[in-house]
Write an enzyme that holds these catalytic residues in place. Structure first.
Site, mmCIF file in Angstrom:
data_model
loop_
_atom_site.group_PDB
_atom_site.id
_atom_site.type_symbol
_atom_site.label_atom_id
_atom_site.label_comp_id
_atom_site.label_asym_id
_atom_site.label_seq_id
_atom_site.Cartn_x
_atom_site.Cartn_y
_atom_site.Cartn_z
ATOM 1 N N CYS A 19 -16.443 4.144 9.370
ATOM 2 C CA CYS A 19 -16.107 5.663 9.369
ATOM 3 C C CYS A 19 -16.970 6.542 9.996
ATOM 4 O O CYS A 19 -17.565 7.708 10.173
ATOM 5 C CB CYS A 19 -15.844 5.794 8.331
ATOM 6 N N ASP B 3 -14.517 -9.522 8.845
ATOM 7 C CA ASP B 3 -16.092 -9.123 9.372
ATOM 8 C C ASP B 3 -17.249 -9.632 9.612
ATOM 9 O O ASP B 3 -17.201 -10.703 9.558
ATOM 10 C CB ASP B 3 -15.789 -8.777 7.448
HETATM 11 C C1 LIG Z 1 -15.659 0.652 6.124
HETATM 12 S S1 LIG Z 1 -15.636 -0.529 5.630
HETATM 13 C C2 LIG Z 1 -14.592 -1.412 5.054
HETATM 14 C C3 LIG Z 1 -14.815 -2.201 3.881
HETATM 15 C C4 LIG Z 1 -13.619 -2.432 3.277
HETATM 16 N N1 LIG Z 1 -12.227 -1.691 3.476
HETATM 17 C C5 LIG Z 1 -13.643 -2.727 1.538
HETATM 18 O O1 LIG Z 1 -13.146 -3.283 0.898
HETATM 19 O O2 LIG Z 1 -15.003 -3.468 1.490
HETATM 20 C C6 LIG Z 1 -15.763 -0.741 7.441
HETATM 21 C C7 LIG Z 1 -16.075 -2.946 7.641
HETATM 22 O O3 LIG Z 1 -15.820 -2.684 9.371
HETATM 23 C C8 LIG Z 1 -17.177 -4.238 9.323
HETATM 24 N N2 LIG Z 1 -16.946 -3.834 10.962
HETATM 25 C C9 LIG Z 1 -17.558 -3.012 11.755
HETATM 26 N N3 LIG Z 1 -17.931 -3.415 13.264
HETATM 27 C C10 LIG Z 1 -16.860 -4.124 12.686
HETATM 28 C C11 LIG Z 1 -16.635 -5.246 13.921
HETATM 29 N N4 LIG Z 1 -17.068 -4.732 15.310
HETATM 30 N N5 LIG Z 1 -15.820 -6.572 13.969
HETATM 31 C C12 LIG Z 1 -16.313 -7.066 12.728
HETATM 32 N N6 LIG Z 1 -16.381 -6.122 11.139
HETATM 33 C C13 LIG Z 1 -16.970 -4.925 11.629
HETATM 34 C C14 LIG Z 1 -18.558 -3.669 8.210
HETATM 35 O O4 LIG Z 1 -19.507 -4.610 8.389
HETATM 36 C C15 LIG Z 1 -17.683 -3.144 7.394
HETATM 37 O O5 LIG Z 1 -16.922 -4.115 6.250
#
Ligand SMILES: C[S@@+](CC[C@H](N)C(=O)[O-])C[C@H]1O[C@@H](n2cnc3c(N)ncnc32)[C@H](O)[C@@H]1O
Length: 305
Positions: free
Chosen positions: A83, A39
Protein backbone atom coordinates in the site's frame (compact mmCIF):
# COMPACT_ATOMS: atom_id res chain seq x y z
CA UNK A 1 -21.59 -26.78 -1.80
CA UNK A 2 -21.46 -28.35 -5.26
CA UNK A 3 -18.74 -28.42 -7.91
CA UNK A 4 -16.70 -25.24 -8.20
CA UNK A 5 -16.67 -23.12 -11.31
CA UNK A 6 -13.83 -25.19 -12.79
CA UNK A 7 -16.00 -28.33 -12.59
CA UNK A 8 -14.07 -29.91 -9.71
CA UNK A 9 -15.83 -31.12 -6.58
CA UNK A 10 -16.31 -29.57 -3.22
CA UNK A 11 -14.23 -26.44 -2.77
CA UNK A 12 -13.93 -22.88 -3.97
CA UNK A 13 -10.26 -22.61 -4.88
CA UNK A 14 -8.50 -19.49 -3.66
CA UNK A 15 -5.19 -18.06 -4.90
CA UNK A 16 -3.87 -15.87 -2.09
CA UNK A 17 -1.48 -13.39 -3.70
CA UNK A 18 0.62 -11.06 -1.49
CA UNK A 19 -0.55 -13.40 1.28
CA UNK A 20 1.63 -12.01 4.12
CA UNK A 21 0.64 -13.78 7.34
CA UNK A 22 -2.67 -14.96 5.88
CA UNK A 23 -5.38 -12.42 6.69
CA UNK A 24 -7.43 -13.77 3.79
CA UNK A 25 -6.90 -17.42 4.76
CA UNK A 26 -7.97 -16.61 8.32
CA UNK A 27 -11.29 -15.23 7.08
CA UNK A 28 -12.20 -17.98 4.62
CA UNK A 29 -14.99 -20.42 5.42
CA UNK A 30 -14.43 -24.20 5.48
CA UNK A 31 -15.86 -24.47 1.98
CA UNK A 32 -12.83 -22.71 0.50
CA UNK A 33 -9.38 -24.12 -0.14
CA UNK A 34 -6.25 -22.01 -0.58
CA UNK A 35 -4.44 -23.60 -3.53
CA UNK A 36 -1.36 -21.39 -3.19
CA UNK A 37 -0.26 -18.57 -0.89
CA UNK A 38 2.45 -16.45 -2.48
CA UNK A 39 4.67 -13.71 -1.03
CA UNK A 40 8.30 -12.59 -1.23
CA UNK A 41 8.67 -12.27 2.52
CA UNK A 42 10.07 -15.47 4.04
CA UNK A 43 9.34 -14.27 7.59
CA UNK A 44 5.68 -13.66 6.76
CA UNK A 45 5.40 -17.10 5.15
CA UNK A 46 6.97 -18.75 8.21
CA UNK A 47 4.18 -17.23 10.34
CA UNK A 48 1.64 -18.22 7.67
CA UNK A 49 2.84 -21.84 7.67
CA UNK A 50 2.82 -22.07 11.45
CA UNK A 51 -0.95 -21.41 11.27
CA UNK A 52 -2.10 -22.98 7.98
CA UNK A 53 -1.12 -26.07 6.02
CA UNK A 54 -1.84 -24.46 2.62
CA UNK A 55 0.96 -24.64 0.03
CA UNK A 56 3.15 -21.52 0.18
CA UNK A 57 5.62 -20.20 -2.37
CA UNK A 58 8.33 -17.60 -1.71
CA UNK A 59 8.63 -15.71 -4.98
CA UNK A 60 7.78 -12.49 -6.71
CA UNK A 61 4.32 -12.34 -8.20
CA UNK A 62 5.84 -10.91 -11.42
CA UNK A 63 7.75 -14.15 -11.92
CA UNK A 64 4.59 -16.27 -12.27
CA UNK A 65 3.61 -16.73 -15.90
CA UNK A 66 0.16 -17.13 -17.40
CA UNK A 67 0.23 -20.97 -17.77
CA UNK A 68 1.27 -21.31 -14.11
CA UNK A 69 -1.46 -18.94 -12.98
CA UNK A 70 -4.01 -20.78 -15.12
CA UNK A 71 -2.88 -24.10 -13.64
CA UNK A 72 -4.00 -23.09 -10.15
CA UNK A 73 -7.57 -23.23 -11.48
CA UNK A 74 -8.53 -20.75 -8.81
CA UNK A 75 -12.07 -19.45 -8.48
CA UNK A 76 -10.99 -16.47 -6.41
CA UNK A 77 -7.82 -14.43 -6.81
CA UNK A 78 -7.22 -12.49 -3.59
CA UNK A 79 -4.72 -9.66 -3.84
CA UNK A 80 -3.39 -7.37 -1.11
CA UNK A 81 -0.56 -5.57 -2.92
CA UNK A 82 1.78 -3.17 -1.05
CA UNK A 83 0.00 0.00 0.00
CA UNK A 84 3.00 2.36 0.41
CA UNK A 85 2.72 3.72 -3.18
CA UNK A 86 -0.73 5.07 -2.24
CA UNK A 87 0.11 6.63 1.13
CA UNK A 88 1.52 9.93 2.35
CA UNK A 89 4.47 8.07 3.91
CA UNK A 90 5.20 6.57 0.46
CA UNK A 91 4.72 9.98 -1.21
CA UNK A 92 1.82 8.72 -3.39
CA UNK A 93 4.26 7.53 -6.04
CA UNK A 94 1.62 5.22 -7.51
CA UNK A 95 2.84 3.46 -10.67
CA UNK A 96 6.22 5.25 -10.41
CA UNK A 97 6.91 3.19 -7.28
CA UNK A 98 8.50 -0.19 -8.12
CA UNK A 99 6.24 -1.79 -5.50
CA UNK A 100 3.26 -1.45 -7.91
CA UNK A 101 5.07 -3.62 -10.48
CA UNK A 102 3.52 -6.84 -9.18
CA UNK A 103 -0.13 -5.72 -9.26
CA UNK A 104 0.39 -4.18 -12.70
CA UNK A 105 1.94 -7.46 -13.89
CA UNK A 106 -1.29 -9.26 -12.94
CA UNK A 107 -3.57 -7.16 -15.15
CA UNK A 108 -2.78 -8.95 -18.40
CA UNK A 109 -3.07 -12.48 -16.87
CA UNK A 110 -6.47 -11.56 -15.38
CA UNK A 111 -7.63 -10.33 -18.79
CA UNK A 112 -6.47 -13.57 -20.42
CA UNK A 113 -7.48 -16.14 -17.78
CA UNK A 114 -10.63 -14.38 -16.56
CA UNK A 115 -10.77 -15.95 -13.08
CA UNK A 116 -14.37 -16.07 -11.83
CA UNK A 117 -13.71 -13.65 -8.95
CA UNK A 118 -11.00 -11.11 -8.21
CA UNK A 119 -10.69 -9.09 -4.99
CA UNK A 120 -8.12 -6.33 -4.50
CA UNK A 121 -7.62 -4.77 -1.07
CA UNK A 122 -5.72 -1.59 -0.40
CA UNK A 123 -5.63 1.71 1.50
CA UNK A 124 -8.23 4.37 0.65
CA UNK A 125 -5.51 6.35 -1.21
CA UNK A 126 -5.52 3.60 -3.86
CA UNK A 127 -8.81 5.03 -5.13
CA UNK A 128 -8.27 7.41 -8.03
CA UNK A 129 -4.64 6.36 -8.53
CA UNK A 130 -3.40 5.50 -12.02
CA UNK A 131 -2.95 1.89 -10.86
CA UNK A 132 -6.59 1.81 -9.72
CA UNK A 133 -7.66 3.27 -13.07
CA UNK A 134 -5.71 0.61 -14.98
CA UNK A 135 -7.20 -2.18 -12.83
CA UNK A 136 -10.76 -0.84 -13.24
CA UNK A 137 -10.30 -0.26 -16.96
CA UNK A 138 -9.14 -3.86 -17.45
CA UNK A 139 -11.95 -5.35 -15.29
CA UNK A 140 -14.66 -3.28 -16.99
CA UNK A 141 -13.36 -4.11 -20.46
CA UNK A 142 -13.12 -7.83 -19.60
CA UNK A 143 -16.84 -7.76 -18.68
CA UNK A 144 -16.60 -8.12 -14.88
CA UNK A 145 -19.30 -6.81 -12.59
CA UNK A 146 -17.33 -4.63 -10.14
CA UNK A 147 -18.24 -3.16 -6.77
CA UNK A 148 -16.01 -1.08 -4.51
CA UNK A 149 -16.45 -0.69 -0.77
CA UNK A 150 -14.68 1.16 1.99
CA UNK A 151 -14.81 -1.13 5.01
CA UNK A 152 -13.76 -0.22 8.51
CA UNK A 153 -13.95 -2.42 11.64
CA UNK A 154 -14.59 0.76 13.68
CA UNK A 155 -18.01 0.86 11.98
CA UNK A 156 -18.71 -2.78 12.88
CA UNK A 157 -18.58 -2.44 16.67
CA UNK A 158 -14.81 -3.06 16.94
CA UNK A 159 -12.58 -0.52 18.75
CA UNK A 160 -10.06 -0.33 15.90
CA UNK A 161 -9.90 2.04 12.95
CA UNK A 162 -8.67 0.43 9.74
CA UNK A 163 -10.42 1.79 6.70
CA UNK A 164 -9.57 -0.11 3.55
CA UNK A 165 -10.85 -0.15 -0.01
CA UNK A 166 -12.02 -3.48 -1.41
CA UNK A 167 -12.52 -3.85 -5.17
CA UNK A 168 -14.68 -6.94 -5.71
CA UNK A 169 -15.11 -8.24 -9.25
CA UNK A 170 -17.13 -11.19 -10.55
CA UNK A 171 -17.65 -12.66 -13.98
CA UNK A 172 -21.15 -13.49 -12.77
CA UNK A 173 -23.50 -11.55 -10.57
CA UNK A 174 -22.19 -10.65 -7.11
CA UNK A 175 -24.17 -11.02 -3.90
CA UNK A 176 -25.13 -7.83 -2.11
CA UNK A 177 -22.49 -6.86 0.45
CA UNK A 178 -23.23 -8.23 3.93
CA UNK A 179 -21.54 -6.39 6.80
CA UNK A 180 -21.94 -8.08 10.17
CA UNK A 181 -22.43 -5.48 12.88
CA UNK A 182 -21.57 -6.91 16.28
CA UNK A 183 -22.43 -5.71 19.75
CA UNK A 184 -19.64 -3.32 20.69
CA UNK A 185 -17.13 -4.88 23.12
CA UNK A 186 -15.02 -2.59 25.31
CA UNK A 187 -11.35 -2.11 24.56
CA UNK A 188 -10.54 -3.78 27.90
CA UNK A 189 -11.78 -7.12 26.53
CA UNK A 190 -9.01 -7.05 23.88
CA UNK A 191 -6.15 -6.53 26.34
CA UNK A 192 -3.65 -9.02 27.75
CA UNK A 193 -4.19 -9.99 31.40
CA UNK A 194 -0.53 -9.71 32.19
CA UNK A 195 1.09 -7.30 29.71
CA UNK A 196 4.73 -7.71 28.76
CA UNK A 197 6.82 -5.04 30.58
CA UNK A 198 8.75 -4.42 27.33
CA UNK A 199 5.63 -2.65 26.04
CA UNK A 200 6.05 0.28 28.43
CA UNK A 201 7.47 3.35 26.68
CA UNK A 202 10.56 4.53 28.48
CA UNK A 203 10.75 8.36 28.18
CA UNK A 204 14.50 8.18 28.70
CA UNK A 205 14.92 6.07 25.59
CA UNK A 206 12.22 7.60 23.39
CA UNK A 207 11.47 11.28 22.89
CA UNK A 208 7.87 10.83 23.93
CA UNK A 209 7.37 14.38 25.30
CA UNK A 210 8.31 15.98 22.01
CA UNK A 211 5.63 14.00 20.17
CA UNK A 212 3.05 13.64 22.93
CA UNK A 213 0.62 16.07 21.26
CA UNK A 214 0.70 14.02 18.04
CA UNK A 215 0.58 10.53 19.55
CA UNK A 216 -2.72 8.69 19.54
CA UNK A 217 -3.39 7.80 23.19
CA UNK A 218 -6.34 5.66 24.23
CA UNK A 219 -7.74 5.23 27.70
CA UNK A 220 -9.15 1.85 28.65
CA UNK A 221 -11.65 3.57 30.96
CA UNK A 222 -13.15 5.58 28.12
CA UNK A 223 -15.79 3.33 26.52
CA UNK A 224 -15.76 5.44 23.35
CA UNK A 225 -12.04 5.19 22.69
CA UNK A 226 -11.09 3.50 19.43
CA UNK A 227 -7.54 2.47 18.58
CA UNK A 228 -5.94 3.98 15.48
CA UNK A 229 -4.83 1.89 12.52
CA UNK A 230 -1.74 -0.16 13.45
CA UNK A 231 0.74 0.08 10.59
CA UNK A 232 4.00 -1.69 9.80
CA UNK A 233 5.86 1.28 11.36
CA UNK A 234 4.44 0.61 14.86
CA UNK A 235 7.30 0.41 17.34
CA UNK A 236 9.60 2.35 15.00
CA UNK A 237 7.64 5.56 14.56
CA UNK A 238 5.80 7.21 17.44
CA UNK A 239 3.23 9.03 15.31
CA UNK A 240 0.61 7.86 12.80
CA UNK A 241 1.50 4.21 13.26
CA UNK A 242 -1.02 3.05 15.89
CA UNK A 243 -2.30 3.81 19.38
CA UNK A 244 -0.66 3.90 22.79
CA UNK A 245 -2.45 2.90 25.96
CA UNK A 246 -2.52 5.14 29.00
CA UNK A 247 -1.42 3.14 32.01
CA UNK A 248 -0.56 4.26 35.56
CA UNK A 249 -0.45 8.05 35.72
CA UNK A 250 1.35 9.49 32.74
CA UNK A 251 2.89 6.25 31.60
CA UNK A 252 2.19 4.89 28.13
CA UNK A 253 2.53 1.44 26.73
CA UNK A 254 2.31 -0.10 23.29
CA UNK A 255 -0.20 -2.75 22.28
CA UNK A 256 1.18 -6.27 22.18
CA UNK A 257 1.05 -8.39 19.00
CA UNK A 258 -1.63 -10.60 20.63
CA UNK A 259 -3.75 -7.56 21.43
CA UNK A 260 -3.45 -6.39 17.82
CA UNK A 261 -4.37 -9.89 16.59
CA UNK A 262 -7.51 -9.68 18.77
CA UNK A 263 -8.34 -6.18 17.50
CA UNK A 264 -8.02 -7.50 13.93
CA UNK A 265 -10.35 -10.35 14.98
CA UNK A 266 -8.06 -13.17 13.90
CA UNK A 267 -9.46 -16.51 15.10
CA UNK A 268 -8.50 -17.52 18.65
CA UNK A 269 -6.53 -20.47 17.23
CA UNK A 270 -4.21 -18.12 15.28
CA UNK A 271 -0.90 -17.24 16.90
CA UNK A 272 2.38 -15.48 16.27
CA UNK A 273 5.22 -17.95 16.94
CA UNK A 274 6.76 -17.48 20.38
CA UNK A 275 10.17 -15.88 20.09
CA UNK A 276 9.40 -13.74 17.04
CA UNK A 277 10.83 -10.31 17.97
CA UNK A 278 8.28 -7.62 18.82
CA UNK A 279 9.44 -5.40 15.93
CA UNK A 280 8.96 -8.17 13.35
CA UNK A 281 5.55 -9.10 14.78
CA UNK A 282 4.34 -5.48 14.63
CA UNK A 283 5.63 -5.11 11.07
CA UNK A 284 3.79 -8.20 9.85
CA UNK A 285 0.56 -7.39 11.70
CA UNK A 286 0.63 -3.78 10.48
CA UNK A 287 0.57 -5.09 6.91
CA UNK A 288 -2.27 -7.51 7.53
CA UNK A 289 -6.04 -7.39 7.39
CA UNK A 290 -9.03 -6.88 9.63
CA UNK A 291 -10.86 -10.20 9.41
CA UNK A 292 -14.44 -8.80 9.62
CA UNK A 293 -13.69 -6.54 6.62
CA UNK A 294 -12.37 -9.50 4.62
CA UNK A 295 -15.46 -11.53 5.58
CA UNK A 296 -17.69 -8.69 4.38
CA UNK A 297 -15.84 -8.49 1.04
CA UNK A 298 -16.08 -12.30 0.64
CA UNK A 299 -19.83 -12.15 1.36
CA UNK A 300 -20.25 -10.86 -2.20
CA UNK A 301 -19.15 -14.20 -3.64
CA UNK A 302 -22.07 -16.52 -4.29
CA UNK A 303 -21.65 -20.08 -3.04
CA UNK A 304 -18.94 -19.18 -0.53
CA UNK A 305 -20.40 -20.08 2.84
C1 LIG B 1 -0.06 -5.23 2.37
S1 LIG B 1 0.89 -6.66 2.61
C2 LIG B 1 -0.36 -7.90 2.52
C3 LIG B 1 -0.44 -8.71 3.77
C4 LIG B 1 -1.48 -9.80 3.83
N1 LIG B 1 -2.75 -9.47 3.29
C5 LIG B 1 -1.65 -10.29 5.28
O1 LIG B 1 -2.76 -10.60 5.68
O2 LIG B 1 -0.65 -10.35 6.00
C6 LIG B 1 1.72 -6.84 1.07
C7 LIG B 1 2.52 -8.12 0.95
O3 LIG B 1 3.02 -8.21 -0.38
C8 LIG B 1 4.30 -8.79 -0.35
N2 LIG B 1 4.95 -8.39 -1.61
C9 LIG B 1 5.36 -7.16 -1.96
N3 LIG B 1 5.85 -7.16 -3.22
C10 LIG B 1 5.73 -8.43 -3.67
C11 LIG B 1 6.06 -9.07 -4.91
N4 LIG B 1 6.60 -8.39 -5.91
N5 LIG B 1 5.81 -10.39 -5.03
C12 LIG B 1 5.27 -11.09 -3.99
N6 LIG B 1 4.94 -10.54 -2.81
C13 LIG B 1 5.15 -9.23 -2.66
C14 LIG B 1 4.94 -8.24 0.92
O4 LIG B 1 5.96 -9.07 1.38
C15 LIG B 1 3.72 -8.18 1.86
O5 LIG B 1 3.63 -9.35 2.65
Amino acid sequence: MGPNLWGEPKYMRVLELFCGIGGCAAALPESAEVVAAIDINRGALAVYSSNFSHPVDVRTIESIDVPELRNYKADIWWMSPPCQPFTRRGRYRDDRDPRTRAILALLDPIKRIKPPYVIVENVPGFSGSRTHGLLRGMLDKAGYEVEEHYLNPAEMGIPNYRERLFVVAGRDKLNPLKVKRRRAKPLSSYLDQDPDPRLIVNPEEEDIEKYRHAIDIVDVDDPKDITACFTAAYGRSLVRSGSYLKVDGDQLRRFSPTEILRLLHFPKSYSIPAGLPLGSSWRLLGNSLSIPSVEAALSQIPDLE
